[in-house]
Write a protein that holds these residues in place. Structure first.
Motif, PDB file in Angstrom:
ATOM      1  N   GLU A  29       0.837  -1.190   0.000  1.00 27.96           N
ATOM      2  CA  GLU A  29       0.000   0.000   0.000  1.00 27.96           C
ATOM      3  C   GLU A  29       0.878   1.247   0.000  1.00 27.96           C
ATOM      4  N   PHE A  30       0.347   2.315  -0.571  1.00 30.78           N
ATOM      5  CA  PHE A  30       1.021   3.600  -0.529  1.00 30.78           C
ATOM      6  C   PHE A  30      -0.033   4.690  -0.651  1.00 30.78           C
ATOM      7  N   ALA A  31       0.384   5.918  -0.434  1.00 30.12           N
ATOM      8  CA  ALA A  31      -0.518   7.063  -0.551  1.00 30.12           C
ATOM      9  C   ALA A  31       0.154   8.163  -1.336  1.00 30.12           C
ATOM     10  N   ILE A  48      -8.035   2.571  -3.139  1.00 25.47           N
ATOM     11  CA  ILE A  48      -8.937   1.962  -2.162  1.00 25.47           C
ATOM     12  C   ILE A  48      -9.724   3.019  -1.395  1.00 25.47           C
ATOM     13  N   GLU A  49      -9.190   4.213  -1.325  1.00 19.15           N
ATOM     14  CA  GLU A  49      -9.908   5.394  -0.857  1.00 19.15           C
ATOM     15  C   GLU A  49      -9.139   6.591  -1.393  1.00 19.15           C
ATOM     16  N   THR A  50      -9.720   7.760  -1.272  1.00 22.58           N
ATOM     17  CA  THR A  50      -9.124   8.934  -1.900  1.00 22.58           C
ATOM     18  C   THR A  50      -7.656   9.108  -1.507  1.00 22.58           C
ATOM     19  N   GLY A  51      -6.775   9.057  -2.508  1.00 20.45           N
ATOM     20  CA  GLY A  51      -5.353   9.272  -2.275  1.00 20.45           C
ATOM     21  C   GLY A  51      -4.607   8.098  -1.690  1.00 20.45           C
ATOM     22  N   LYS A  52      -5.278   6.946  -1.498  1.00 14.46           N
ATOM     23  CA  LYS A  52      -4.619   5.765  -0.948  1.00 14.46           C
ATOM     24  C   LYS A  52      -4.804   4.579  -1.886  1.00 14.46           C
ATOM     25  N   PHE A  53      -3.753   3.768  -2.011  1.00 18.23           N
ATOM     26  CA  PHE A  53      -3.736   2.742  -3.039  1.00 18.23           C
ATOM     27  C   PHE A  53      -3.162   1.427  -2.533  1.00 18.23           C
ATOM     28  N   LYS A  54      -3.580   0.360  -3.165  1.00 19.67           N
ATOM     29  CA  LYS A  54      -2.929  -0.930  -2.985  1.00 19.67           C
ATOM     30  C   LYS A  54      -2.393  -1.357  -4.341  1.00 19.67           C
ATOM     31  N   ALA A  55      -1.356  -2.151  -4.337  1.00 17.05           N
ATOM     32  CA  ALA A  55      -0.712  -2.574  -5.577  1.00 17.05           C
ATOM     33  C   ALA A  55       0.005  -3.891  -5.340  1.00 17.05           C
ATOM     34  N   THR A  56       0.465  -4.486  -6.425  1.00 16.11           N
ATOM     35  CA  THR A  56       1.264  -5.707  -6.351  1.00 16.11           C
ATOM     36  C   THR A  56       2.723  -5.351  -6.597  1.00 16.11           C
TER      37      THR A  56
END
Length: 349
Positions: A29-31, A48-56
């Motif tokens: 995860e990162f933002a 996943i929510e505003t400004g926050k992400f999940k990735a591989t």
């Protein structure tokens, strides 16, 4: 631009991710607001929510396999070459990623000789306090990002990604030129050691760095009347930095570069005009006038044949309104993309 929330392709990020030491295939995860971290390849990025992400997380070896497979899988061009794209200031990292996705069709329409891979670094995309945030990002965040990029390429064998080019837009040029190519020793001297990477071509687009970086005798601020120490710290030692960047061009058996450094510029670029004012940098920018503003005789003899300007005028005119942004953010305009494609090195037999 239509709001996108997912990017399935390959991304290179110098943003702090959690966990910090993942294995290939791990979810991270990162933002957008995350501080700088080690450079890492990611895929399947999803908001996943505003400004926050999940990735591989993708290991460099597996990122190379993706780069190797992409030409075989796309239907437009089987010889397409990866083009790493470093964004500028006032851009949320995720916005850059989704902007690349939204402009991908322009690369296809131009023949897909290059396909873009976003490179994200920590940058504040809000503009309410433009000046303060510009100077903040121009300082440590951009320099840490450049060092992280250098550390990554130094650790990856060049034959892992045998064909590649790089494009930097606006402050992204500062990240690479003054950051990755300007790593210093304990005495604050820029080291004579280029990032261990080989680019076929290098595109400096709307470059927010001084116009004289490729001169034989660039100004080193000896008689600067303002911000002398700051300018020497972040922009000084231009000649060694230019040497380091030049050494990242891939060479043939005789030791001569197979491609060039292309300086894409526009005299009436509003951001370049502002950047040159005393309140900001007080120095004419490469992205406004190209690499030989004061004459071809000023340019270093050892580089002269391998640097080429491309003036965006008259492809971009003073238009105002909604199109006002194009006077600076023209890196993916059709004419610019077509120019990149025209300079791709043909695949060796």
């Amino acid at each position: 631009m239509t709001k996108l929330t997912e990017y399935k392709g390959l991304v290179l990020a110098t943003i702090e991710i959690t966990p910090s030491n993942p294995e290939h295939g791990d979810e991270v995860e990162f933002a957008d607001a995350s501080p700088g971290g080690k450079a890492a390849f990611l895929m399947k990025v999803k908001e996943i929510e505003t400004g926050k992400f999940k990735a591989t997380y993708v290991s460099p070896e597996n990122a190379a396999r993706h780069v190797e497979l992409f030409p075989k899988l796309n239907k437009t061009n089987k010889d397409t070459v990866p083009l790493f794209v470093v964004h500028g200031f006032n851009t949320e990292p995720s916005w850059h990623m989704f902007n690349v996705a939204s402009k991908y069709s322009r690369f296809e329409e131009a023949g897909l000789k290059y396909y873009p891979i976003p490179v994200m670094w920590p940058c504040d995309g809000e503009s309410e306090k433009y000046m303060a945030k510009y100077l903040h990002d121009q300082g440590d965040p951009s320099q840490r990002a450049g060092k992280a990029m250098k550390a990554m390429v130094d650790a990856i064998p060049n034959d892992l990604f045998p064909r590649k080019s790089v494009l930097m837009h606006s402050m992204g040029n500062h990240v690479v030129f003054n950051g990755a190519c300007g790593v210093k020793d304990e005495t604050e001297k820029v080291i004579d050691k280029a990032p261990d990477v080989e680019f076929e071509n290098i595109y400096l687009v709307a470059a927010d760095i001084p116009h004289d970086v490729f001169y034989e005798e660039p100004w080193e601020y000896e008689n600067a009347w303002m911000k002398k120490e700051y300018r020497q710290k972040f922009f000084g030692q231009k000649k060694q930095k230019a040497t380091n960047m030049f050494k990242t061009l891939k060479v043939d058996e005789s030791g001569k570069p197979i491609g060039k450094i292309y300086v894409v510029h526009y005299k009436w670029d509003k951001a370049m005009v502002a950047s040159a004012t005393p309140l900001m940098n007080g120095e004419t920018r490469l992205g406004a006038y190209g690499h030989k503003k004061d004459g071809d005789d000023k340019v270093r003899a050892d580089m002269k044949d391998y640097i080429e300007d491309y003036d965006m005028y008259p492809n971009i005119l003073w238009c105002g309104g909604d199109d006002d942004q194009k006077k600076h953010s023209y890196e993916f305009e059709p004419a610019t993309v077509e120019f990149y494609m025209s300079k791709v090195i043909e695949k060796p037999e």
